[in-house]
Design an enzyme around this catalytic site. Structure first.
Site, PDB file in Angstrom:
ATOM      1  N   GLN A  97       0.834  -1.198   0.000  1.00 18.74           N
ATOM      2  CA  GLN A  97       0.000   0.000   0.000  1.00 18.74           C
ATOM      3  C   GLN A  97       0.868   1.246   0.000  1.00 18.74           C
ATOM      4  OE1 GLN A  97      -1.938  -1.455   3.736  1.00 18.74           O
ATOM      5  NE2 GLN A  97      -3.656  -0.317   2.895  1.00 18.74           N
ATOM      6  N   CYS A 110       3.934  11.817 -27.412  1.00 15.43           N
ATOM      7  CA  CYS A 110       2.674  12.269 -28.020  1.00 15.43           C
ATOM      8  C   CYS A 110       2.219  13.641 -27.532  1.00 15.43           C
ATOM      9  CB  CYS A 110       1.572  11.238 -27.774  1.00 15.43           C
ATOM     10  SG  CYS A 110       0.953  11.257 -26.080  1.00 15.43           S
ATOM     11  N   ASN A 167       1.983  -6.772  13.659  1.00 16.55           N
ATOM     12  CA  ASN A 167       1.497  -5.412  13.878  1.00 16.55           C
ATOM     13  C   ASN A 167       1.472  -5.117  15.369  1.00 16.55           C
ATOM     14  OD1 ASN A 167      -0.068  -2.914  13.731  1.00 16.55           O
ATOM     15  ND2 ASN A 167      -0.606  -3.609  11.672  1.00 16.55           N
ATOM     16  N   LEU A 168       1.667  -3.851  15.709  1.00 20.23           N
ATOM     17  CA  LEU A 168       1.616  -3.464  17.123  1.00 20.23           C
ATOM     18  C   LEU A 168       0.186  -3.177  17.562  1.00 20.23           C
ATOM     19  CD1 LEU A 168       4.753  -1.163  17.261  1.00 20.23           C
ATOM     20  CD2 LEU A 168       4.484  -3.380  18.379  1.00 20.23           C
ATOM     21  N   SER A 198      -2.477  -1.710   8.870  1.00 23.75           N
ATOM     22  CA  SER A 198      -3.666  -1.771   9.727  1.00 23.75           C
ATOM     23  C   SER A 198      -4.714  -2.682   9.086  1.00 23.75           C
ATOM     24  CB  SER A 198      -4.251  -0.379   9.914  1.00 23.75           C
ATOM     25  OG  SER A 198      -4.832   0.063   8.702  1.00 23.75           O
ATOM     26  N   GLY A 214       2.864  -4.814   9.148  1.00 21.37           N
ATOM     27  CA  GLY A 214       2.695  -3.408   9.500  1.00 21.37           C
ATOM     28  C   GLY A 214       1.569  -2.667   8.823  1.00 21.37           C
ATOM     29  N   HIS A 237      -1.613   1.268  -4.378  1.00 23.42           N
ATOM     30  CA  HIS A 237      -2.003   2.672  -4.266  1.00 23.42           C
ATOM     31  C   HIS A 237      -1.058   3.602  -5.023  1.00 23.42           C
ATOM     32  CE1 HIS A 237      -4.332   1.370  -0.448  1.00 23.42           C
ATOM     33  NE2 HIS A 237      -4.991   1.131  -1.545  1.00 23.42           N
ATOM     34  N   CYS A 252      -0.746   7.195 -24.824  1.00 25.57           N
ATOM     35  CA  CYS A 252       0.079   6.223 -25.539  1.00 25.57           C
ATOM     36  C   CYS A 252      -0.444   4.807 -25.237  1.00 25.57           C
ATOM     37  CB  CYS A 252       1.537   6.322 -25.112  1.00 25.57           C
ATOM     38  SG  CYS A 252       2.456   7.677 -25.864  1.00 25.57           S
ATOM     39  N   CYS A 262       3.982  14.129 -22.203  1.00 26.03           N
ATOM     40  CA  CYS A 262       4.627  12.960 -22.811  1.00 26.03           C
ATOM     41  C   CYS A 262       5.528  13.420 -23.957  1.00 26.03           C
ATOM     42  CB  CYS A 262       3.538  12.017 -23.327  1.00 26.03           C
ATOM     43  SG  CYS A 262       4.154  10.579 -24.206  1.00 26.03           S
TER      44      CYS A 262
END
Ligand code: ZN
Length: 186
Positions: free
Chosen positions: A18, A79, A148-149, A121, A119, A38, A49, A76
């Protein structure tokens, strides 16, 4: 760097991230083995293109972009069309083939026997049922190992939940496997 090493050793098949910081790519993981769900703040693309033309930069391309406003202000060279960033903001649906690479993430998830969640969530990731093989009966889904904490919404499904820091857990894992964590080379 541990993950890149584990991939080279064929102990990790695919990495779903992520993070937008592009660090997995910098670690040396091949593009085929990573899905940056993401986006990547160092990649801008021309979608005029065909196939999309990617520009991998050494600078952050998102300085002028925002939610629903993805044009980076550059064009670009092939193009002349406006380039866009690859970032998927909260509330947006990612449509770019790369660097999101959803196809490979889905394919890897369908074949996985184990998923190691480091790590995250998982609050956003839990909304992607394809990643968890939710169409399979629970006994046939990949085993989840969560580092994970804090609490995550997948804790109840995990084979093991480790309340620890990712770096500490990965160091122990690499020690156990007798592997050395490679040095990061800029
Ligand atoms: Zn173009």
């Amino acid at each position: 760097m541990s993950i890149a090493c584990l991939h080279e050793q064929k102990l990790v098949q695919h990495v779903v991230s992520q993070n937008c910081d592009g660090l997995h790519l910098r670690s040396g993981l091949p593009r085929t083995a990573i899905s940056e769900l993401h986006g990547n703040m160092y990649i801008e693309v021309c979608t005029s293109c065909i196939p999309n033309r990617e520009y991998v930069r050494v600078f952050d391309v998102t300085e002028r972009t925002a939610l629903h406003r993805h044009q980076t202000g550059r064009t670009c060279h092939k193009c002349g069309a406006q380039l866009r960033d690859t970032i998927v903001h909260f509330g947006e649906r990612g449509t770019l083939g790369q660097p999101l690479n959803w196809e490979a993430a889905t394919e890897a998830a369908s074949k996985a026997d184990t998923i190691l969640c480091l790590g995250s969530s998982l609050k956003v990731l839990k909304k992607y049922p394809r990643l968890w093989c939710m169409t399979k009966p629970p006994s046939r889904r990949p085993k989840l190992y969560i580092v994970n904490l804090q609490w995550t919404p997948k804790d109840d499904w995990a084979a093991l939940k480790l309340h620890g820091k990712c770096d500490d857990v990965m160091q122990l894992l690499m020690d156990e496997l007798g592997l050395e964590i490679p040095l990061y080379n800029r």
